[in-house]
Design a protein around this motif. Structure first.
Motif, mmCIF file in Angstrom:
data_model
loop_
_atom_site.group_PDB
_atom_site.id
_atom_site.type_symbol
_atom_site.label_atom_id
_atom_site.label_comp_id
_atom_site.label_asym_id
_atom_site.label_seq_id
_atom_site.Cartn_x
_atom_site.Cartn_y
_atom_site.Cartn_z
ATOM 1 N N GLU A 67 0.851 -1.192 0.000
ATOM 2 C CA GLU A 67 0.000 0.000 0.000
ATOM 3 C C GLU A 67 0.885 1.241 0.000
ATOM 4 O O GLU A 67 1.919 1.281 0.673
ATOM 5 N N PRO A 68 0.507 2.280 -0.760
ATOM 6 C CA PRO A 68 1.363 3.462 -0.924
ATOM 7 C C PRO A 68 1.852 4.087 0.379
ATOM 8 O O PRO A 68 3.040 4.392 0.509
ATOM 9 N N ARG A 69 0.988 4.275 1.335
ATOM 10 C CA ARG A 69 1.398 4.901 2.599
ATOM 11 C C ARG A 69 2.409 4.032 3.340
ATOM 12 O O ARG A 69 3.390 4.520 3.884
ATOM 13 N N GLN A 70 2.164 2.716 3.350
ATOM 14 C CA GLN A 70 3.083 1.806 4.020
ATOM 15 C C GLN A 70 4.421 1.757 3.308
ATOM 16 O O GLN A 70 5.477 1.683 3.944
ATOM 17 N N ASP A 74 7.903 2.511 5.056
ATOM 18 C CA ASP A 74 8.978 1.520 5.003
ATOM 19 C C ASP A 74 10.266 2.141 4.464
ATOM 20 O O ASP A 74 11.361 1.853 4.965
ATOM 21 N N LEU A 75 10.149 2.987 3.452
ATOM 22 C CA LEU A 75 11.325 3.637 2.878
ATOM 23 C C LEU A 75 12.008 4.547 3.893
ATOM 24 O O LEU A 75 13.233 4.501 4.059
ATOM 25 N N LEU A 76 11.233 5.337 4.612
ATOM 26 C CA LEU A 76 11.805 6.227 5.627
ATOM 27 C C LEU A 76 12.488 5.430 6.737
ATOM 28 O O LEU A 76 13.581 5.779 7.192
ATOM 29 N N ARG A 77 11.860 4.360 7.139
ATOM 30 C CA ARG A 77 12.419 3.485 8.176
ATOM 31 C C ARG A 77 13.724 2.860 7.684
ATOM 32 O O ARG A 77 14.730 2.833 8.392
ATOM 33 N N GLU A 78 13.708 2.393 6.438
ATOM 34 C CA GLU A 78 14.892 1.773 5.863
ATOM 35 C C GLU A 78 16.056 2.759 5.767
ATOM 36 O O GLU A 78 17.199 2.423 6.109
ATOM 37 N N LEU A 79 15.782 3.975 5.343
ATOM 38 C CA LEU A 79 16.824 5.006 5.268
ATOM 39 C C LEU A 79 17.410 5.290 6.647
ATOM 40 O O LEU A 79 18.628 5.450 6.797
#
Length: 112
Positions: A67-70, A74-79
């Motif tokens: 889902e787009p929001r997730q 996830d990208l912010l968390r990964e960074l």
């Protein structure tokens, strides 16, 4: 905050999904060459699996991760996790269940 994360992590370990159990059986006891922890606190996050010595975090994603929001979260968390010095790899539930050898090969290839 740490106390709350610790309680959540403990609860997550007690209520592991089938997919997490399958992958944990492959990772436990240094079977890929390094020690992994499951549902472990890294910074302000609880990650599915982490090897501190291998510098690797493994996330197993269910359907809602598409889902787009997730995906954005996830990208912010990964960074953020990468800024802490970890490499993050992700697998879908289906990959873990039906392509287990491929998943283990990718894990080994991504260890420091």
């Amino acid at each position: 905050m740490y106390g709350l994360l610790k309680a959540y992590a403990r609860e997550n370990r007690k209520n592991a999904t089938l997919v997490e159990q399958v992958l944990w059986e492959q990772l436990r006891n240094d079977s890929v060459g390094v020690k992994f922890f499951r549902q472990h606190i890294v910074g302000q996050y609880i990650v599915d699996f982490v090897s501190r010595e291998g510098g690797l975090i493994i996330e197993v994603d269910g359907g809602y991760h598409s889902e787009p929001r997730q995906m954005e979260d996830d990208l912010l968390r990964e960074l953020d996790l990468e800024r802490m010095g970890f490499h993050v790899i992700r697998f879908t539930n289906e990959e873990v269940l039906y392509e287990t050898e491929y998943v283990i090969e990718q894990i080994k290839n991504n260890l420091k």
